[in-house]
Design an enzyme around this catalytic site. Structure first.
Site, short mmCIF file in Angstrom:
data_model
loop_
_atom_site.label_atom_id
_atom_site.label_comp_id
_atom_site.label_asym_id
_atom_site.label_seq_id
_atom_site.Cartn_x
_atom_site.Cartn_y
_atom_site.Cartn_z
CE LYS A 1 68.72 -58.20 81.55
NZ LYS A 1 68.41 -59.21 82.54
CB SER B 1 63.99 -57.42 82.93
OG SER B 1 65.09 -58.24 83.13
CG ASP C 1 67.31 -56.11 84.78
OD1 ASP C 1 66.10 -56.33 84.91
OD2 ASP C 1 68.14 -57.02 84.59
CG HIS D 1 68.30 -62.24 75.96
ND1 HIS D 1 69.30 -62.07 76.90
CD2 HIS D 1 67.16 -62.46 76.66
CE1 HIS D 1 68.78 -62.17 78.11
NE2 HIS D 1 67.49 -62.41 78.00
NE ARG E 1 60.57 -58.90 87.57
CZ ARG E 1 61.14 -59.27 86.42
NH1 ARG E 1 62.26 -58.71 86.00
NH2 ARG E 1 60.61 -60.21 85.69
#
Ligand code: URA
Length: 433
Positions: free
Chosen positions: A187, A183, A161, A82, A168
């Site tokens: 995930k 966050s 999220d 990620h 946000r």
């Protein structure tokens, strides 16, 4: 329990209990706590921070706010990677096929572009026919058979999220280490892979502006993953200048294809080899990073990594002829070169400016419902450390917009020259495990 008391407690710098964090996560997801109170809490968290224990509790509760994907029917180690988001970041399109060609299963859920940063899903949709939402059964079969699938997040994955992130985004509370860490990790943990490699970017084009805060974010995320028994590692990578040369969806897909043919820009290739070697080591396919790099280099040289990309595109309904003949991707109506006005060494190429300009050229969304122009973007001709003569091309701009003179000027301003010779920037600055 009252939400206002939780806000006040965090505002005053105190530590929240598990019950209090649970009260706000559950209440926010079920709609009993309104946006305005959660924005106030997010701002208090941004200023006051959270302890490691609070962040782990928050992540765990967010992760369990929706579905948890069970990948156990897929044989072998499932590896995930990620990126915290950057400009020109087409890494997943190169790294996914490279790692899958070495025998590791990559079941990846990616996101769309956010602000000035691009998203893998949007890039994939530049390939005609490509589906990024496929039924779960097909996803599992594809990962088992092809070894690689890149899809969008399902509707029920980490709903906490989904709500919190959009809030946000519009309340100035993105740049908070506890909130980014929970966050990202909620995930990643919910998507079910056995190993997680985080590419934490820092610099003008990243959410973390300096190496020190990127390191803190990476450490926090690695500790969360390890604490929840998932092999989690991180690399800290440069995002002062865009990654590679191309910025913009179809342009980046073409660069990913060229890279899989062994003709990629140095920084992108280096990042994919370093990250890929770590993923192979995490999956226990190799004993050390050096062997991992050699295996990945071979997967490029013998065409197996490129073939993996083709297999994935075919399996997800994409037109493989575009992968075989990238010149088929339609070009924008206007293709304009920006040339240097004086000579010098390139000192900076402001990634944020390039990312925002690419978005204004049509490559990204300014508002949620904007339709992306897949052919729009910027292709750099120079990178930091290169020498340019007056009149040399700095970059080439692609757009279908008619009124883009002001954008060209902003792109020109993103290039900063220096009289002194400079060393090129390294791409990977640190490895955290
Ligand atoms: N990427 C995420 O998924 N979440 C953040 O908060 C920032 C980047």
């Amino acid at each position: 329990m009252r939400m206002v008391d939780i806000i006040v407690k965090k505002r005053d710098g105190k530590i929240l209990t598990k019950e209090e964090i649970s009260f706000f996560v559950k209440g926010y997801v079920n709609g009993s706590i309104p946006d305005y109170q959660v924005s106030a809490l997010a701002m208090a968290i941004l200023f006051r921070g959270m302890t490691k224990e609070e962040i782990t509790v928050l992540t765990d509760l967010m992760m369990h706010s929706g579905d948890i994907i069970d990948l156990s029917s897929i044989k072998g180690v499932k590896a995930d990677k990620h990126s915290t988001g950057g400009v020109g970041d087409k890494t997943s399109l190169v790294l996914g096929p490279m790692v899958a060609a070495c025998g590791v299963k990559v079941a990846k859920m990616s996101g769309r572009g956010l602000g000035h940063t691009g998203g893998t899903l949007d890039k994939m949709e530049a390939i005609p026919g490509m589906k990024i939402a496929i039924p779960e059964e097909q996803f599992m079969r594809q990962v088992n058979e092809v070894g690689l699938a890149i899809v969008g997040q399902t509707g029920h994955l980490v709903p906490a999220d989904k709500k919190l992130y959009s809030l946000r985004d519009v309340t100035g509370t993105v740049e908070s280490i506890p909130l980014i860490a929970s966050s990202v990790m909620s995930k990643k943990l919910a998507s079910g892979s056995d190993t997680i490699l985080l590419d934490v970017k820092f610099g003008s084009g990243a959410f973390m502006k300096d190496l020190q805060s990127a390191r803190e974010l990476a450490r926090t995320m690695v500790d969360i993953g390890d604490g929840l028994n998932r092999d989690t590692r991180a690399i800290l990578t440069d995002m002062e200048q865009p990654l590679g040369l191309a910025v913009g969806n179809a342009l980046e897909v073409k660069e990913a294809i060229a890279t899989l043919h062994g003709k990629g820009p140095h920084d992108l290739v280096e990042l994919c080899l370093e990250a890929g070697a770590i993923m192979l080591e995490q999956a226990k396919v190799v004993k050390d990073l050096k062997t991992g790099r050699q295996m990945l280099e071979k997967a490029i040289a013998d065409g197996s990594a490129f073939n993996k990309l083709k297999e994935m595109v075919r399996a997800q309904g994409g037109d493989v002829s575009f992968i075989e003949n990238p010149e088929k991707f339609p070009l924008a109506r206007h293709i304009v070169e920006i040339r240097a006005e004086e000579e010098g060494y390139v000192r900076r190429i402001e990634a944020l400016e390039i990312g925002e300009s690419a978005m204004r050229l049509g490559a990204g969304r300014e508002t949620y419902d904007d339709v992306i122009d897949m052919s729009a973007g910027i292709v750099l001709a120079k990178k930091v450390g290169d020498f340019v003569k007056a009149g040399d091309v700095l970059c080439v701009v692609h757009t279908n917009k008619n009124d883009f003179a002001a954008i060209l000027e902003d792109i020109r301003q993103a290039f900063k020259l220096s009289k002194e010779k400079l060393a090129p920037l390294p791409i990977v600055h640190d490895y955290i495990r």
